[in-house]
Scaffold this motif. Structure first.
Motif, PDB file in Angstrom:
ATOM      1  N   ASP A 165       0.907  -1.338  -0.007  1.00 46.81           N
ATOM      2  CA  ASP A 165      -0.031   0.001   0.031  1.00 46.81           C
ATOM      3  C   ASP A 165       0.870   1.298   0.003  1.00 46.81           C
ATOM      4  O   ASP A 165       1.747   1.333   0.702  1.00 46.81           O
ATOM      5  N   LEU A 166       0.417   2.302  -0.917  1.00 48.63           N
ATOM      6  CA  LEU A 166       1.267   3.458  -0.772  1.00 48.63           C
ATOM      7  C   LEU A 166       0.240   4.602  -0.527  1.00 48.63           C
ATOM      8  O   LEU A 166      -0.782   4.740  -0.787  1.00 48.63           O
ATOM      9  N   THR A 167       0.980   5.493   0.431  1.00 44.66           N
ATOM     10  CA  THR A 167       0.143   6.456   0.846  1.00 44.66           C
ATOM     11  C   THR A 167       1.121   7.787   0.734  1.00 44.66           C
ATOM     12  O   THR A 167       2.382   7.813   0.695  1.00 44.66           O
ATOM     13  N   THR A 168       0.283   9.006   0.815  1.00 40.38           N
ATOM     14  CA  THR A 168       1.097  10.214   0.770  1.00 40.38           C
ATOM     15  C   THR A 168       1.038  11.444   1.758  1.00 40.38           C
ATOM     16  O   THR A 168       0.162  11.086   2.500  1.00 40.38           O
ATOM     17  N   ASP A 218       5.990  13.209   0.221  1.00 41.47           N
ATOM     18  CA  ASP A 218       6.627  11.691   0.607  1.00 41.47           C
ATOM     19  C   ASP A 218       5.589  10.589   0.204  1.00 41.47           C
ATOM     20  O   ASP A 218       4.399  10.779   0.723  1.00 41.47           O
ATOM     21  N   VAL A 219       6.050   9.503  -0.395  1.00 43.27           N
ATOM     22  CA  VAL A 219       5.234   8.292  -0.562  1.00 43.27           C
ATOM     23  C   VAL A 219       5.939   7.316   0.066  1.00 43.27           C
ATOM     24  O   VAL A 219       6.857   6.806  -0.062  1.00 43.27           O
ATOM     25  N   LEU A 220       4.859   6.874   1.119  1.00 43.00           N
ATOM     26  CA  LEU A 220       5.410   5.775   2.029  1.00 43.00           C
ATOM     27  C   LEU A 220       4.628   4.445   1.460  1.00 43.00           C
ATOM     28  O   LEU A 220       3.673   4.383   1.241  1.00 43.00           O
ATOM     29  N   ALA A 221       5.630   3.386   1.593  1.00 39.20           N
ATOM     30  CA  ALA A 221       5.047   2.037   1.079  1.00 39.20           C
ATOM     31  C   ALA A 221       5.055   1.244   2.443  1.00 39.20           C
ATOM     32  O   ALA A 221       6.002   1.202   3.202  1.00 39.20           O
ATOM     33  N   THR A 222       4.106   0.636   2.661  1.00 40.31           N
ATOM     34  CA  THR A 222       3.848  -0.638   3.722  1.00 40.31           C
ATOM     35  C   THR A 222       3.483  -1.974   3.210  1.00 40.31           C
ATOM     36  O   THR A 222       2.621  -1.813   2.311  1.00 40.31           O
TER      37      THR A 222
END
Length: 239
Positions: A165-168, A218-222
């Motif tokens: 999942d990618l969030t900004t 910032d694009v965060l991957a989990t």
């Protein structure tokens, strides 16, 4: 020796995973790493990393600092650049913080865009959760247009199929940003390009003269809510 008189060091750097795990929004433009020149964004001839000892009770002698790099993206394989040993004084004393440097390898310069990773190793570290940081950056100036799309490779570094999942963030710039797809399922070791589209509203005024970075996305991957990594896109409002 009685436990109450044993004092251990706490060498540290800005750690995105720690920020995430404590409920914060990490930035992948680490304040402790210098890996690119601005503007235009381009490789820097010397990479630097700042580390510090947070313990006021013990110095951190013979702390090993490892530096590595990856191709631009998230979850990409890393290649070692080098290691350095440093002595850090107790927090509050001269020498508790230092900045280390490494010449940028030609292969990194040739890549143009990349991720740089720092890892701190000490056998008696009291807190191993503030030892790893990264800076993975790209960027643009609004004088070249207020809309920009970035292609970001995302890789599953684990040994099994995973949903990423990618969030900004941060919240101020998240409404400007669209990630397609924002969820992807990848086999072990597989990667896929995602499109990160940023549209800076026309109502946002140019920054004052001398501003280096006006904002950062910032694009965060989990993976299953567990931290994987991310990228930062720096923006200068110069028109």
């Amino acid at each position: 020796m009685p436990q109450q008189i044993v004092h251990d060091p706490d060498p540290a750097t800005y750690d995105q995973q720690l920020v995430f795990s404590t409920g914060g929004a990490p930035t992948f433009n680490s304040p402790d790493l210098n890996t690119v020149d601005l503007w235009p964004l381009r490789p820097i001839p010397v990479l630097t990393a700042t580390v510090r000892n947070l313990s006021s009770e013990a110095s951190a002698n013979n702390t090993r600092i490892d530096l590595s790099w990856s191709a631009w993206g998230i979850g990409m394989p890393r290649t070692a650049i080098g290691s350095t040993f440093v002595n850090l004084a107790r927090a509050g004393y001269a020498g508790a913080e230092t900045t280390l440097s490494w010449p940028t390898p030609p292969v990194v310069t040739a890549a143009g865009r990349y991720g740089i990773f720092v890892s701190i190793v000490h056998p008696y570290d009291t807190d191993p959760y503030n030892n790893n940081g990264e800076q993975t950056m790209d960027g643009f100036q609004t004088s070249t247009g207020r809309s920009k799309t970035f292609v970001v490779p995302v890789r599953n570094p684990t040994g099994s199929t995973q949903t990423i999942d990618l969030t900004t963030g941060p919240s101020q710039v998240a409404p400007w940003t669209t990630v397609v797809p924002s969820t992807l399922t990848l086999a072990a070791g597989a990667q896929q390009d995602v499109m990160v589209h940023i549209n800076v509203p026309s109502s946002v005024p140019p920054s004052p003269s001398g501003t280096l970075v006006s904002a950062g996305v910032d694009v965060l991957a989990t993976i299953g809510g567990v931290y994987l990594g991310g990228i930062n896109i720096a923006i200068l409002f110069d028109a």
